[in-house]
Each structure stands twice: as C-alpha cells, then as structure tokens.
Design an enzyme around this catalytic site. Structure first.
Site, PDB file in Angstrom:
ATOM      1  N   ARG A 179      11.060  11.135  -2.559  1.00  0.00           N
ATOM      2  CA  ARG A 179      10.650  10.336  -3.711  1.00  0.00           C
ATOM      3  C   ARG A 179      10.011   9.056  -3.196  1.00  0.00           C
ATOM      4  O   ARG A 179       9.982   8.812  -1.998  1.00  0.00           O
ATOM      5  CB  ARG A 179      11.807  10.072  -4.697  1.00  0.00           C
ATOM      6  CG  ARG A 179      13.181   9.989  -4.160  1.00  0.00           C
ATOM      7  CD  ARG A 179      13.461   8.819  -3.272  1.00  0.00           C
ATOM      8  NE  ARG A 179      13.026   7.570  -3.876  1.00  0.00           N
ATOM      9  CZ  ARG A 179      12.704   6.478  -3.227  1.00  0.00           C
ATOM     10  NH1 ARG A 179      12.757   6.446  -1.892  1.00  0.00           N
ATOM     11  NH2 ARG A 179      12.328   5.385  -3.832  1.00  0.00           N
ATOM     12  N   GLY A 180       9.482   8.268  -4.137  1.00  0.00           N
ATOM     13  CA  GLY A 180       8.695   7.098  -3.734  1.00  0.00           C
ATOM     14  C   GLY A 180       7.241   7.527  -3.719  1.00  0.00           C
ATOM     15  O   GLY A 180       6.888   8.567  -3.140  1.00  0.00           O
ATOM     16  N   ALA A 181       6.392   6.726  -4.371  1.00  0.00           N
ATOM     17  CA  ALA A 181       5.015   7.161  -4.638  1.00  0.00           C
ATOM     18  C   ALA A 181       4.247   7.650  -3.397  1.00  0.00           C
ATOM     19  O   ALA A 181       3.729   8.778  -3.390  1.00  0.00           O
ATOM     20  CB  ALA A 181       4.271   6.037  -5.350  1.00  0.00           C
TER      21      ALA A 181
ATOM     22  N   ARG B  73       5.858  15.610 -10.918  1.00  0.00           N
ATOM     23  CA  ARG B  73       6.233  14.305 -11.485  1.00  0.00           C
ATOM     24  C   ARG B  73       4.951  13.616 -11.958  1.00  0.00           C
ATOM     25  O   ARG B  73       3.936  13.644 -11.254  1.00  0.00           O
ATOM     26  CB  ARG B  73       6.952  13.415 -10.444  1.00  0.00           C
ATOM     27  CG  ARG B  73       8.293  13.968  -9.996  1.00  0.00           C
ATOM     28  CD  ARG B  73       9.066  12.956  -9.169  1.00  0.00           C
ATOM     29  NE  ARG B  73       9.663  11.906  -9.992  1.00  0.00           N
ATOM     30  CZ  ARG B  73      10.258  10.826  -9.503  1.00  0.00           C
ATOM     31  NH1 ARG B  73      10.294  10.628  -8.179  1.00  0.00           N
ATOM     32  NH2 ARG B  73      10.797   9.921 -10.291  1.00  0.00           N
TER      33      ARG B  73
ATOM     34  N   GLN C 197      18.816   4.336  -6.196  1.00  0.00           N
ATOM     35  CA  GLN C 197      17.962   4.306  -4.993  1.00  0.00           C
ATOM     36  C   GLN C 197      18.142   2.995  -4.214  1.00  0.00           C
ATOM     37  O   GLN C 197      17.969   2.958  -2.997  1.00  0.00           O
ATOM     38  CB  GLN C 197      16.485   4.469  -5.370  1.00  0.00           C
ATOM     39  CG  GLN C 197      16.104   5.853  -5.849  1.00  0.00           C
ATOM     40  CD  GLN C 197      16.163   5.983  -7.347  1.00  0.00           C
ATOM     41  OE1 GLN C 197      16.991   5.351  -8.002  1.00  0.00           O
ATOM     42  NE2 GLN C 197      15.314   6.801  -7.919  1.00  0.00           N
TER      43      GLN C 197
ATOM     44  N   ASP D 118       4.389   2.489  -8.573  1.00  0.00           N
ATOM     45  CA  ASP D 118       4.036   3.915  -8.679  1.00  0.00           C
ATOM     46  C   ASP D 118       2.613   4.117  -9.166  1.00  0.00           C
ATOM     47  O   ASP D 118       1.999   5.143  -8.907  1.00  0.00           O
ATOM     48  CB  ASP D 118       5.021   4.637  -9.601  1.00  0.00           C
ATOM     49  CG  ASP D 118       6.329   4.854  -8.882  1.00  0.00           C
ATOM     50  OD1 ASP D 118       7.140   3.907  -8.828  1.00  0.00           O
ATOM     51  OD2 ASP D 118       6.515   5.951  -8.313  1.00  0.00           O
TER      52      ASP D 118
ATOM     53  N   ASN E 160       6.531   0.807 -12.244  1.00  0.00           N
ATOM     54  CA  ASN E 160       7.496   0.972 -11.142  1.00  0.00           C
ATOM     55  C   ASN E 160       8.835   1.378 -11.754  1.00  0.00           C
ATOM     56  O   ASN E 160       8.973   1.485 -12.985  1.00  0.00           O
ATOM     57  CB  ASN E 160       7.606  -0.320 -10.319  1.00  0.00           C
ATOM     58  CG  ASN E 160       8.346  -0.101  -9.002  1.00  0.00           C
ATOM     59  OD1 ASN E 160       8.011   0.814  -8.247  1.00  0.00           O
ATOM     60  ND2 ASN E 160       9.359  -0.894  -8.734  1.00  0.00           N
ATOM     61  N   LYS E 161       9.799   1.605 -10.895  1.00  0.00           N
ATOM     62  CA  LYS E 161      11.117   2.088 -11.326  1.00  0.00           C
ATOM     63  C   LYS E 161      11.657   1.310 -12.514  1.00  0.00           C
ATOM     64  O   LYS E 161      11.545   0.074 -12.569  1.00  0.00           O
ATOM     65  CB  LYS E 161      12.075   1.979 -10.128  1.00  0.00           C
ATOM     66  CG  LYS E 161      13.505   2.383 -10.376  1.00  0.00           C
ATOM     67  CD  LYS E 161      13.654   3.763 -10.997  1.00  0.00           C
ATOM     68  CE  LYS E 161      12.994   4.862 -10.191  1.00  0.00           C
ATOM     69  NZ  LYS E 161      12.917   6.152 -10.944  1.00  0.00           N
TER      70      LYS E 161
HETATM   71  O1  MRU Z   1      11.977   7.750  -8.926  1.00  0.00           O
HETATM   72  P1  MRU Z   1      11.569   7.256  -7.572  1.00  0.00           P
HETATM   73  O2  MRU Z   1      12.726   7.050  -6.647  1.00  0.00           O
HETATM   74  O3  MRU Z   1      10.479   8.104  -6.957  1.00  0.00           O
HETATM   75  O4  MRU Z   1      10.933   5.833  -7.851  1.00  0.00           O
HETATM   76  C1  MRU Z   1      10.393   5.126  -6.773  1.00  0.00           C
HETATM   77  C2  MRU Z   1       9.906   3.783  -7.114  1.00  0.00           C
HETATM   78  O5  MRU Z   1       9.865   3.386  -8.253  1.00  0.00           O
HETATM   79  C3  MRU Z   1       9.359   2.962  -5.991  1.00  0.00           C
HETATM   80  O6  MRU Z   1       9.589   1.616  -6.211  1.00  0.00           O
HETATM   81  C4  MRU Z   1       7.839   3.188  -5.919  1.00  0.00           C
HETATM   82  O7  MRU Z   1       7.546   4.552  -5.831  1.00  0.00           O
HETATM   83  C5  MRU Z   1       7.229   2.489  -4.794  1.00  0.00           C
HETATM   84  S1  MRU Z   1       7.543   3.313  -3.265  1.00  0.00           S
HETATM   85  C6  MRU Z   1       6.789   2.530  -2.000  1.00  0.00           C
END
Ligand code: MRU
Length: 362
Positions: free
Chosen positions: A53-55, A96, A203, A244, A254-255
């Site tokens: 996970r993470g963009a 996603r 996370q 994201d 973002n999250k």
């Molecule tokens: O649901 P996730 O864990 O994929 O969400 C991730 C985030 O929101 C991160 O902050 C974002 O992807 C930036 S990662 C460098």
C-alpha cells in the site's frame, strides 16, 4: 537511515519470466514476511488487502503485475498477447481507485507496449519488464530527491507530526514524507516524530513507527484524537504527510484524517507540508472534488483490533481518504523542488519551468 533499517518493499526476482516479492504489510510490526506473487491476480489481491500500500508502491506493484500478466509463450499470436495485456490492465486498474500512481504506472506500461507493438512477443515482454524495473528505480530516485529538497523544512530540535505511512514501505524505498525526515537525520538534525496511529488500519502505529524506530529516529505514537492536544502543548513545529493524488489546483487526497490534521495545524499556526513525487499529480482534474475516494468494508471499523469493538447493529462508514484544500497546504515537496505557495498557477508554472512531463497521463 541505515541500510539495515528497512528491507525493500517490493522487488522483482529474475528476468522477464521472473516473479514479484513484497513485504506483507498486514503482518507488521509483529511479523516481517515476504510474499511471492507469480500472477497478476496475486498482485491485485495484495493491493486490495493492503499487503502492499502507499501510492508510489501501488504504482510499482501494478507495473510488475502487468509484466506477470503477459508472461509465457503466446505461440507468436499477437491477438492473444494483446488480450492478455488488456485483461491484466483492467484487473489491476480495478484494485484501488484513489492513488493516481496506479493509473500513471499502468498508462506508462501501455505506452511502452504501444512503442514496441510491432516487435516479436519476446521482445515486447522484455521491454515491459525493463519498463517496470525503471518505474521502480525512478521511484527510489525520486524519493531520495524529495528528501534532499525537503530536509530544510525541518528545524533542528523540531517536533514533527505525521499521519499514515509515507515512508519506505509506501514507496520503492526511502519514502516521501519520511524521506524528508531520513534526509534531515542524515544531515545531522535532531528532531522528534509524533506518529498518528491512523485508524482504522493503523498504518501510522504499525508501519511508520516500525520503520522510524528501526532507523533510530525518536518516535512517539499517539492516537489520532490526541493530535490537537499535542499541538496545543507546543510539541509540534510542523506536520508532514504524503499524498495519494494531487489535483491541478493543489488539493491533496491522502489517508482519512489528513484533512482534520491540516485544519488543526492551521488553528495552531503550524505549517502543514505534503511530500509527493510528480507521479502523484493528476493535472487532468481541476480540483479535489473530482478525486475518486475509496470506501472500505465496515468490518475494518467494527473489528479494529482483532476483536469486535462496536455492535453489529450500528451503521458503519469508512472513507479511506479525504481531501485537504490547497489553501491549508504550506508547501508541496517534490523530487524537483518545493512548490510554495500552493496554487494552480504555481503548480503549472513549476512543471512548465522544470520541463516535467511526468504528471501527464500517457
Ligand atoms: O490506504 P493506504 O495505506 O494505501 O494509504 C496510504 C496513504 O494515504 C499515504 O499517505 C500515501 O499513499 C502517500 S505514500 C508515500
């Protein structure tokens, strides 16, 4: 950050007919286990379940998944190869919706395919494999540069609040928001990090605190609802998160919880920064209202800590992301420099001036 600190989030093993290995992030911090993916279905499952996970990391995984989907002998049959490519793309694109890096990477793979479409199948397979590796390597490089451009935002002795995980685990390596901190550490600064635990999937507590403490950074985990108090106590001099998707006007998805933090930062006179590579900008959408937000299953809220924490009769609502308006973002740190102030005009000028093509969809 010491080399020992965090293993590679995702890697390709072997040549064009090889496979993917990734850290199963759902098991951290208790278990560090590597998951092997040999087909695009396994990669999709890993993305949907947040094993990866993470963009930026999602983008790398999608590119590698695309390679897995067109492996094998097509007996020289271009039509069958073409079908496999399109089906794999669709499968991965549906995993996603919010992180634009996923679509950016898939578009880039498609662009590579089109550029080699007249060649024999084995040559196309090799070109796609090389492109996926390039996406991984470039992401690692961009993260290093984000750190270099961003570390000056961290004053010596600062308290830094971050949310979710925008670190090595969310990228090919090093991270985005956390790259700024790793770089500050490498420049000899002393600072303290407050990591929001980041409900519902934790996370921040599970991943950010894991990688920061492994890197020897002073880390304090707080529940999300403690952020205001921690700010009021004067413990935080800046907030920094990843992103994201960033719209053309600078609105940042973002999250979930990031928007609230930005409002709190404003109320306490604390700068709120975002760190992201150019692959996270979506200049085709004018503002944050057009960013597709992922909604996740109610069980993630109802059974947060491995046990039922709310009655099944209640309703549950679980947007996975929110959008912070550009007006609340003091600066965006990219691999090409710092965008400040954050406005559509500034973002356009920034990418024009830096000759950057990357934010465009292919
Ligand atoms: O649901 P996730 O864990 O994929 O969400 C991730 C985030 O929101 C991160 O902050 C974002 O992807 C930036 S990662 C460098």
């Amino acid at each position: 950050m010491s080399e020992l600190a965090v293993p590679k989030t995702i890697r390709w093993v072997g040549g064009p007919d090889g496979h993917v290995e990734l850290i199963d992030q759902t098991l951290l911090p208790e278990i560090l286990e590597i998951l092997t993916c040999r087909d695009p279905e396994a990669v999709r499952e890993a993305i949907v379940s947040l094993r990866i996970r993470g963009a930026p990391a999602i983008g790398v995984a999608a590119a590698m998944g695309q390679v897995l989907g067109v492996q094998g002998d097509f007996g020289g049959e271009k039509a069958a190869f073409d079908r496999a490519f399109a089906e794999t793309r669709e499968l991965l694109a549906g995993s996603r919706p919010t992180a634009v890096n996923l679509f950016w990477a898939l578009d880039r793979m498609e662009c590579c395919y089109r550029g080699h479409a007249d060649e024999p199948v084995e040559r196309i397979q090799e070109a796609l494999w090389r492109e996926a590796l390039a996406i991984r390597d470039e992401d690692a490089q961009m993260c290093r540069s984000i750190g270099e451009h961003g570390h000056e935002l961290v004053p010596d002795g600062a308290g830094v609040l971050t949310h979710c995980n925008a670190g090595s685990l969310a990228t090919a390596e090093y991270g985005t928001a956390l790259a700024v901190l790793y770089s500050a550490q490498e420049h000899g600064k002393s600072f303290k990090v407050y990591a929001d635990e980041t409900r519902p999937l934790l996370q921040g507590a599970r991943l950010t605190a894991w990688e920061l403490t492994r890197a020897g950074i002073d880390t304090t985990v707080i529940c999300d609802n403690m952020a205001a108090q921690v700010m009021k106590e004067g413990r935080v001099q800046l907030v920094i998160t990843g992103a994201d998707r960033i719209a053309a006007n600078g609105d940042v998805a973002n999250k979930i919880g990031t928007y609230g933090l930005a409002v709190l930062a404003k109320a306490h006179g604390i700068p709120f920064y975002v760190a992201a590579p150019s692959s996270t900008f979506d200049l085709q959408i004018p503002d944050g209202t057009a960013i597709p937000i992922e909604y996740r299953g109610q069980e993630e809220v109802r059974e947060g800590f491995g046990r039922v924490t709310a009655p099944a009769e209640a309703n549950f609502y679980s947007p996975a992301f929110d959008v912070t308006p550009a007006s609340l973002v003091a600066a965006i740190v990219t691999e090409r420099g710092v965008i400040r102030p954050v406005s559509g005009q500034k973002i356009r000028a920034f990418f024009e001036l830096s000759g950057c093509n990357a934010p465009k969809r292919y």
